[in-house]
Design an enzyme around this catalytic site. Sequence first.
Site, PDB file in Angstrom:
ATOM      1  N   HIS A 296      43.441  41.040  36.248  1.00 45.08           N
ATOM      2  CA  HIS A 296      44.861  40.855  36.557  1.00 45.08           C
ATOM      3  C   HIS A 296      45.756  40.935  35.330  1.00 45.08           C
ATOM      4  O   HIS A 296      46.978  40.966  35.460  1.00 45.08           O
ATOM      5  CB  HIS A 296      45.072  39.523  37.274  1.00 45.08           C
TER       6      HIS A 296
ATOM      7  N   GLU B  78      35.045  32.862  44.839  1.00 46.19           N
ATOM      8  CA  GLU B  78      36.479  32.757  45.148  1.00 46.19           C
ATOM      9  C   GLU B  78      36.831  33.276  46.538  1.00 46.19           C
ATOM     10  O   GLU B  78      37.986  33.593  46.808  1.00 46.19           O
ATOM     11  CB  GLU B  78      37.324  33.444  44.064  1.00 46.19           C
TER      12      GLU B  78
ATOM     13  N   ASP C  44      42.303  32.259  44.317  1.00 46.56           N
ATOM     14  CA  ASP C  44      41.805  33.040  45.455  1.00 46.56           C
ATOM     15  C   ASP C  44      41.052  32.163  46.447  1.00 46.56           C
ATOM     16  O   ASP C  44      41.181  32.346  47.659  1.00 46.56           O
ATOM     17  CB  ASP C  44      40.893  34.179  44.967  1.00 46.56           C
TER      18      ASP C  44
HETATM   19  C1  3PY Z   1      41.503  32.813  40.693  1.00 47.57           C
HETATM   20  O1  3PY Z   1      41.859  31.636  40.536  1.00 47.57           O
HETATM   21  O2  3PY Z   1      41.428  33.378  41.784  1.00 47.57           O
HETATM   22  C2  3PY Z   1      41.150  33.595  39.525  1.00 47.57           C
HETATM   23  O3  3PY Z   1      40.662  34.685  39.665  1.00 47.57           O
HETATM   24  C3  3PY Z   1      41.437  33.040  38.172  1.00 47.57           C
HETATM   25  O4  3PY Z   1      42.406  33.817  37.568  1.00 47.57           O
HETATM   26 MG    MG Z   2      40.741  35.478  41.566  1.00 45.47          MG
END
Ligand code: 3PY
Ligand code: MG
Length: 240
Positions: A30, A134, A160
């Site tokens: 990102h 995530e 996420d």
């Molecule tokens: C998230 O929290 O989804 C991440 O990928 C950390 O940046």
């Molecule tokens: Mg993430």
Amino acid sequence: MFSWMTMPSAQLAGQLARLPIEGVCLDMQHGMIGFSDAAPMIAAISNAGRPAIARVLWNEPGLIGQVLDAGAAAVIVPMVNSKAETEAMVRSAKYPPRGGRSWGGYTALQTYGMSPADYLKQANSMTLVFAMIETQAALDAVEEIAAVPGLDGLFVGPSDLSIALSKGVGIDKTAKYTLEAMKRVAAAARKNNLVAGAFAGTAEIIKTYAAMGYSFMAGAVDVDLLQAGASSLMKAVKGV
Ligand code: 3PY
Ligand code: MG
């Protein structure tokens, strides 16, 4: 705790690596960091005597291999959702017989001052690979994921994960449901002698996650540090 960089700057990477901090992670998913930015950043971090960590763009052998070849000490791989995806990730990051990483870590040889024979012998244990947990699918499979041989750690992406668990309602890194899920991830890590990691961000969240058994955490995000520094200066000179 390690810092988290989204900005492509070797100079800034070297500065952050000189803080009393345990490492610097380049966010190549990102952040605005491509491989030609990352290579000198990894060198700058390593020159400062800190481990360079890379969160790669995706679970893909070429992307994982190139940051390890550039001398990264650890790789964090996003959106790893199953045992099969974890096995593929480990194959990308480890040399035979554990995996199928392709040879060519010429920059890594310079970084570590090692001969090819020594690097080949030691790379699998020297370089760590983390699967990001995530998604709901990853959480459902976390015990199977954690048991994959060669995996070094789990790394929770709480943004996420909370989006997934709330079915898109919001981002909440410390909601009850996020913390409950993270307890399950920490338990799976503990059972398999893996490092438990997470993106934390703030001091409060770092403390909360640490109390749950997380030891490998990202804070000190470059953009947040800049904003905080600039806002505190603006506040201090208000009215001047
Ligand atoms: C998230 O929290 O989804 C991440 O990928 C950390 O940046
Ligand atoms: Mg993430």
